[in-house]
Design a protein around this motif. Structure first.
Motif, PDB file in Angstrom:
ATOM      1  N   LYS A 227       0.822  -1.209   0.000  1.00  0.00           N
ATOM      2  CA  LYS A 227       0.000   0.000   0.000  1.00  0.00           C
ATOM      3  C   LYS A 227       0.854   1.256   0.000  1.00  0.00           C
ATOM      4  N   ARG A 228       2.125   1.088  -0.256  1.00  0.00           N
ATOM      5  CA  ARG A 228       3.036   2.224  -0.217  1.00  0.00           C
ATOM      6  C   ARG A 228       2.559   3.395  -1.051  1.00  0.00           C
ATOM      7  N   PRO A 229       2.030   3.182  -2.256  1.00  0.00           N
ATOM      8  CA  PRO A 229       1.574   4.347  -3.027  1.00  0.00           C
ATOM      9  C   PRO A 229       0.521   5.178  -2.295  1.00  0.00           C
ATOM     10  N   ASN A 230      -0.380   4.527  -1.528  1.00  0.00           N
ATOM     11  CA  ASN A 230      -1.381   5.265  -0.764  1.00  0.00           C
ATOM     12  C   ASN A 230      -0.741   6.079   0.353  1.00  0.00           C
ATOM     13  N   ILE A 231       0.212   5.487   1.030  1.00  0.00           N
ATOM     14  CA  ILE A 231       0.918   6.185   2.105  1.00  0.00           C
ATOM     15  C   ILE A 231       1.683   7.375   1.527  1.00  0.00           C
ATOM     16  N   VAL A 232       2.413   7.152   0.461  1.00  0.00           N
ATOM     17  CA  VAL A 232       3.211   8.220  -0.153  1.00  0.00           C
ATOM     18  C   VAL A 232       2.302   9.329  -0.685  1.00  0.00           C
ATOM     19  N   ALA A 233       1.186   8.982  -1.277  1.00  0.00           N
ATOM     20  CA  ALA A 233       0.242  10.003  -1.754  1.00  0.00           C
ATOM     21  C   ALA A 233      -0.261  10.859  -0.593  1.00  0.00           C
ATOM     22  N   GLU A 234      -0.500  10.224   0.540  1.00  0.00           N
ATOM     23  CA  GLU A 234      -0.954  10.968   1.724  1.00  0.00           C
ATOM     24  C   GLU A 234       0.159  11.876   2.238  1.00  0.00           C
ATOM     25  N   ILE A 235       1.388  11.394   2.241  1.00  0.00           N
ATOM     26  CA  ILE A 235       2.528  12.205   2.668  1.00  0.00           C
ATOM     27  C   ILE A 235       2.661  13.434   1.774  1.00  0.00           C
ATOM     28  N   ARG A 236       2.483  13.249   0.482  1.00  0.00           N
ATOM     29  CA  ARG A 236       2.664  14.340  -0.484  1.00  0.00           C
ATOM     30  C   ARG A 236       1.607  15.435  -0.375  1.00  0.00           C
ATOM     31  N   LYS A 237       0.610  15.240   0.475  1.00  0.00           N
ATOM     32  CA  LYS A 237      -0.390  16.289   0.721  1.00  0.00           C
ATOM     33  C   LYS A 237       0.166  17.382   1.625  1.00  0.00           C
ATOM     34  N   THR A 238       1.354  17.145   2.185  1.00  0.00           N
ATOM     35  CA  THR A 238       2.008  18.123   3.054  1.00  0.00           C
ATOM     36  C   THR A 238       3.389  18.432   2.495  1.00  0.00           C
ATOM     37  N   ASP A 239       4.019  19.432   3.060  1.00  0.00           N
ATOM     38  CA  ASP A 239       5.418  19.722   2.741  1.00  0.00           C
ATOM     39  C   ASP A 239       6.238  18.626   3.412  1.00  0.00           C
ATOM     40  N   TYR A 240       7.146  17.983   2.674  1.00  0.00           N
ATOM     41  CA  TYR A 240       7.840  16.833   3.228  1.00  0.00           C
ATOM     42  C   TYR A 240       9.263  16.714   2.685  1.00  0.00           C
ATOM     43  N   ALA A 241      10.047  15.895   3.384  1.00  0.00           N
ATOM     44  CA  ALA A 241      11.369  15.476   2.924  1.00  0.00           C
ATOM     45  C   ALA A 241      11.462  13.973   3.174  1.00  0.00           C
ATOM     46  N   ARG A 242      12.022  13.255   2.223  1.00  0.00           N
ATOM     47  CA  ARG A 242      12.158  11.806   2.345  1.00  0.00           C
ATOM     48  C   ARG A 242      13.514  11.466   2.957  1.00  0.00           C
ATOM     49  N   LEU A 243      13.484  10.748   4.083  1.00  0.00           N
ATOM     50  CA  LEU A 243      14.713  10.337   4.747  1.00  0.00           C
ATOM     51  C   LEU A 243      15.180   8.974   4.259  1.00  0.00           C
ATOM     52  N   SER A 244      14.239   8.067   4.045  1.00  0.00           N
ATOM     53  CA  SER A 244      14.558   6.735   3.542  1.00  0.00           C
ATOM     54  C   SER A 244      13.307   6.181   2.875  1.00  0.00           C
ATOM     55  N   GLU A 245      13.354   4.942   2.448  1.00  0.00           N
ATOM     56  CA  GLU A 245      12.235   4.365   1.704  1.00  0.00           C
ATOM     57  C   GLU A 245      10.911   4.439   2.462  1.00  0.00           C
ATOM     58  N   SER A 246      10.944   4.295   3.766  1.00  0.00           N
ATOM     59  CA  SER A 246       9.700   4.320   4.531  1.00  0.00           C
ATOM     60  C   SER A 246       9.769   5.273   5.720  1.00  0.00           C
TER      61      SER A 246
END
Length: 91
Positions: A14-33
């Protein structure tokens, strides 16, 4: 506020759903999850927003990020963190 959003999806993909939800905010990716998000929400509100994407066998944590912090990673992530924490106040 800055929150670290960390997850481990144990069976489903379900990673695409989680990532889509994250992208609704200002974010920075630290690692894959693992991501840092900048939001006006509380930790409970952030969790509630993601809960619909989780099963009982998944792991998901929302942690407040404050100064001091240390780490190593891509320059754009370090710059993003530094710029966000420049104006951060302790709660």
């Amino acid at each position: 506020m800055l929150f670290s959003v960390n997850y481990d999806l144990n069976k489903e993909v379900k990673r695409p759903n989680i990532v889509a939800e994250i992208r609704k905010t200002d974010y920075a990716r630290l690692s894959e999850s693992s991501y840092i998000i900048d939001t006006l929400e509380t930790a409970d509100q952030v969790y509630a927003r993601f809960k619909k994407h989780l099963d009982s066998n998944d792991h998901f944590f929302v942690l407040r990020v404050t100064k001091p912090y240390t780490g190593w990673g891509p320059k754009d992530v370090v710059d993003w963190l530094d710029s966000k924490m420049q104006y951060q106040r302790a709660a």
